[in-house]
Design a protein around this motif. Structure first.
Motif, short mmCIF file in Angstrom:
data_model
loop_
_atom_site.label_atom_id
_atom_site.label_comp_id
_atom_site.label_asym_id
_atom_site.label_seq_id
_atom_site.Cartn_x
_atom_site.Cartn_y
_atom_site.Cartn_z
N GLY A 219 -4.08 -8.79 -0.53
CA GLY A 219 -4.95 -7.80 -1.15
C GLY A 219 -5.64 -6.89 -0.16
N PHE A 220 -6.35 -7.47 0.80
CA PHE A 220 -7.09 -6.66 1.78
C PHE A 220 -6.14 -5.80 2.62
CE2 PHE A 220 -10.74 -9.73 1.40
CZ PHE A 220 -11.67 -8.78 1.01
N TYR A 221 -5.05 -6.40 3.07
CA TYR A 221 -4.14 -5.63 3.93
C TYR A 221 -3.46 -4.51 3.16
CZ TYR A 221 -0.86 -4.45 7.59
OH TYR A 221 -0.17 -3.76 8.55
N SER A 222 -3.08 -4.78 1.91
CA SER A 222 -2.46 -3.74 1.09
C SER A 222 -3.43 -2.59 0.83
CB SER A 222 -1.97 -4.33 -0.23
OG SER A 222 -0.95 -5.28 -0.01
N LEU A 223 -4.70 -2.91 0.61
CA LEU A 223 -5.70 -1.85 0.43
C LEU A 223 -5.79 -0.97 1.67
CD1 LEU A 223 -8.62 -3.78 -1.33
CD2 LEU A 223 -7.13 -2.05 -2.35
N ALA A 224 -5.71 -1.59 2.85
CA ALA A 224 -5.78 -0.83 4.10
C ALA A 224 -4.57 0.08 4.25
CB ALA A 224 -5.86 -1.79 5.29
N VAL A 225 -3.38 -0.45 4.00
CA VAL A 225 -2.15 0.34 4.15
C VAL A 225 -2.12 1.47 3.13
CG1 VAL A 225 0.37 0.30 4.03
CG2 VAL A 225 -0.86 -1.61 5.07
N ILE A 226 -2.43 1.14 1.88
CA ILE A 226 -2.39 2.15 0.82
C ILE A 226 -3.42 3.25 1.07
CG2 ILE A 226 -2.88 2.51 -1.64
CD1 ILE A 226 -1.51 -0.16 -2.19
N SER A 227 -4.56 2.89 1.64
CA SER A 227 -5.56 3.91 1.98
C SER A 227 -5.00 4.91 2.98
CB SER A 227 -6.82 3.24 2.54
OG SER A 227 -7.44 2.42 1.59
N GLY A 228 -4.29 4.40 3.99
CA GLY A 228 -3.67 5.29 4.97
C GLY A 228 -2.66 6.21 4.33
N LEU A 229 -1.82 5.65 3.46
CA LEU A 229 -0.82 6.46 2.76
C LEU A 229 -1.49 7.51 1.87
CD1 LEU A 229 1.61 3.60 1.68
CD2 LEU A 229 2.09 5.36 3.40
N TYR A 230 -2.58 7.11 1.21
CA TYR A 230 -3.26 8.01 0.28
C TYR A 230 -3.82 9.24 0.99
CZ TYR A 230 -6.67 9.82 -3.04
OH TYR A 230 -7.38 10.66 -3.86
N PHE A 231 -4.51 9.03 2.10
CA PHE A 231 -5.16 10.16 2.77
C PHE A 231 -4.16 11.10 3.45
CE2 PHE A 231 -8.91 7.37 2.39
CZ PHE A 231 -9.77 8.27 1.78
N ILE A 232 -3.08 10.56 3.96
CA ILE A 232 -2.04 11.43 4.50
C ILE A 232 -1.39 12.21 3.36
CG2 ILE A 232 0.24 11.48 5.61
CD1 ILE A 232 -0.69 9.16 7.37
N ASN A 233 -1.10 11.52 2.27
CA ASN A 233 -0.49 12.19 1.11
C ASN A 233 -1.43 13.21 0.49
OD1 ASN A 233 1.79 12.24 -0.91
ND2 ASN A 233 0.09 11.75 -2.26
N LEU A 234 -2.73 12.95 0.58
CA LEU A 234 -3.71 13.90 0.05
C LEU A 234 -3.59 15.24 0.76
CD1 LEU A 234 -5.97 13.71 -2.11
CD2 LEU A 234 -7.58 13.32 -0.24
N ASN A 235 -3.28 15.20 2.04
CA ASN A 235 -3.08 16.43 2.80
C ASN A 235 -1.77 17.12 2.44
OD1 ASN A 235 -5.46 16.19 4.24
ND2 ASN A 235 -4.49 15.23 6.02
N GLU A 236 -0.74 16.31 2.21
CA GLU A 236 0.62 16.85 2.11
C GLU A 236 1.13 17.01 0.68
OE1 GLU A 236 1.76 17.88 4.85
OE2 GLU A 236 0.44 16.83 6.24
N GLN A 237 0.56 16.25 -0.27
CA GLN A 237 0.97 16.31 -1.67
C GLN A 237 2.49 16.10 -1.83
OE1 GLN A 237 -1.23 16.68 -4.35
NE2 GLN A 237 -2.74 16.37 -2.73
N ILE A 238 2.98 15.02 -1.26
CA ILE A 238 4.40 14.70 -1.33
C ILE A 238 4.70 13.74 -2.48
CG2 ILE A 238 6.29 13.53 -0.09
CD1 ILE A 238 5.04 14.64 2.50
N VAL A 239 3.88 12.73 -2.63
CA VAL A 239 4.04 11.73 -3.69
C VAL A 239 2.86 11.88 -4.65
CG1 VAL A 239 4.23 9.26 -4.18
CG2 VAL A 239 5.17 10.18 -2.06
N SER A 240 3.08 11.53 -5.89
CA SER A 240 1.99 11.58 -6.86
C SER A 240 0.86 10.64 -6.44
CB SER A 240 2.48 11.19 -8.26
OG SER A 240 1.39 11.08 -9.15
N SER A 241 -0.33 11.17 -6.27
CA SER A 241 -1.48 10.35 -5.90
C SER A 241 -1.83 9.34 -6.99
CB SER A 241 -2.70 11.24 -5.61
OG SER A 241 -2.48 12.05 -4.48
N GLU A 242 -1.45 9.67 -8.23
CA GLU A 242 -1.74 8.76 -9.34
C GLU A 242 -1.10 7.39 -9.13
OE1 GLU A 242 -3.49 9.99 -12.55
OE2 GLU A 242 -4.15 10.96 -10.70
N LEU A 243 0.11 7.38 -8.58
CA LEU A 243 0.80 6.12 -8.32
C LEU A 243 -0.02 5.24 -7.38
CD1 LEU A 243 3.23 4.22 -8.42
CD2 LEU A 243 4.30 5.61 -6.63
N ILE A 244 -0.53 5.84 -6.33
CA ILE A 244 -1.33 5.10 -5.35
C ILE A 244 -2.63 4.61 -5.98
CG2 ILE A 244 -2.45 5.21 -3.09
CD1 ILE A 244 -0.49 7.43 -2.35
N ILE A 245 -3.27 5.47 -6.77
CA ILE A 245 -4.56 5.10 -7.37
C ILE A 245 -4.39 3.96 -8.37
CG2 ILE A 245 -6.43 5.93 -8.85
CD1 ILE A 245 -6.02 8.70 -7.52
#
Length: 316
Positions: free
Chosen positions: A141-167
């Protein structure tokens, strides 16, 4: 916002219903050689991760059909494994199919075949890595939250994958944490949880890597990667154990068993280290390729050296 509340409520109800059903049908995790827990606990609580992915699929115009299909297939097989402990000969073909569906979803061409084959091998190893590393309370749980947070903020800049999936998946991990982020967990993620979250991270990570042409994206899982890959090499070349057998050689296991650090402290430590690496990646993934490769080599070298040092220091 209303959709997020609805997803939250659905997942809360689903987790509660699953807990009651798992107790009734004795879907439990008994401690083994790989586990660092001593109490029989409900397993398969990570079922809410693929449920969150399915909710995303239905609420967001059926996006990423092949990825979702892959998660659905592997989740069924993994859940059966949680219930009955399936042979790897049964699980492996379905893992290959699921990873192939992800490779197709991200548009990876079949030619040249060697590149596709290498990607397939990496993908199967990647999703299993999350399963192998799931041995103490809180770590998935904790490690996945850390990894997904990294993916989310990079994707927030680039808008490559739907952010809804990550959220949606982020919400499911928080709910899972209510049951798991404890000294005595109420339930564990199980294979269905660890492998489905591995599928999600592999999908998003690979998509970002291809679209951004950035090798640094792989470092969003460097903490898990260093521990699992180096432990695999150690067992392959320095022990007579089968690499498919349960063991207690991972650094996180040694921190718990040798240093007697609590499960949650070790899990948080892994997550915090990954978050620090995430910040470095966030600041450098747009730089020239040569600089990115330098950052990659330096960080990989640091983690390999750190693993060797800790492994020798913690050798029981």
């Amino acid at each position: 916002m209303n959709t997020y509340i609805l997803v939250l409520l659905i997942l809360i109800v689903a987790s509660y219903i699953y807990l009651k059903l798992a107790i009734k049908f004795k879907i439990i995790d008994k401690p083994n050689e790989r586990s660092s827990h001593t109490k029989i606990t409900v397993r398969g609580g990570g079922i809410i991760f693929p449920i969150a992915i399915l909710l995303f699929f239905f609420f967001n115009d059926y996006q990423y059909l092949y990825f979702v299909l892959g998660v659905f297939i592997i989740s069924i097989v993994s859940f059966l494994d949680d219930m009955y402990t399936l042979s790897s000969k049964i699980r492996f073909p379905f893992q290959v199919i699921a990873v192939c569906l992800i490779l197709y979803e991200v548009g990876l061409p079949f030619s040249p075949i060697y590149l596709f084959a290498i990607s397939l091998i990496i993908g199967v190893f990647f999703v299993n890595m999350f399963n192998f590393m799931d041995g103490i309370n809180g770590i998935t749980g904790f490690y996945s939250l850390a990894v997904i947070s990294g993916l989310y903020f990079i994707n927030l800049n680039e808008q490559i994958v739907s952010s809804e999936l990550i959220i949606y998946v982020f919400i499911s991990i928080l709910i899972f944490g209510f049951y798991n982020f404890r000294k005595k967990a109420i339930f564990f993620a199980g294979d269905i949880g660890s492998i489905s979250i591995g599928m999600l991270i592999f999908f998003i990570g690979l998509y970002l890597t291809i679209q951004l042409s950035s090798p640094l994206i792989v470092l969003l899982v460097i903490v898990y990667g260093a521990d699992s890959a180096n432990t695999l090499l150690y067992r392959k070349f320095f022990t007579k154990e089968s690499i498919f057998e349960a063991h207690r050689h991972h650094i996180y296991q040694k921190l718990v068993d040798v240093k007697k650090i609590s499960h949650l402290k070790v899990a948080v430590l892994y997550a915090v280290i990954q978050l620090i690496v995430n910040l470095i990646i966030y600041k450098t993934y747009r730089l020239d390729l040569q600089i990115q490769l330098l950052v990659l080599v330096v960080l990989v070298s640091i983690f390999i050296t750190g693993y060797i040092y800790l492994f020798k220091k913690l050798k029981a």
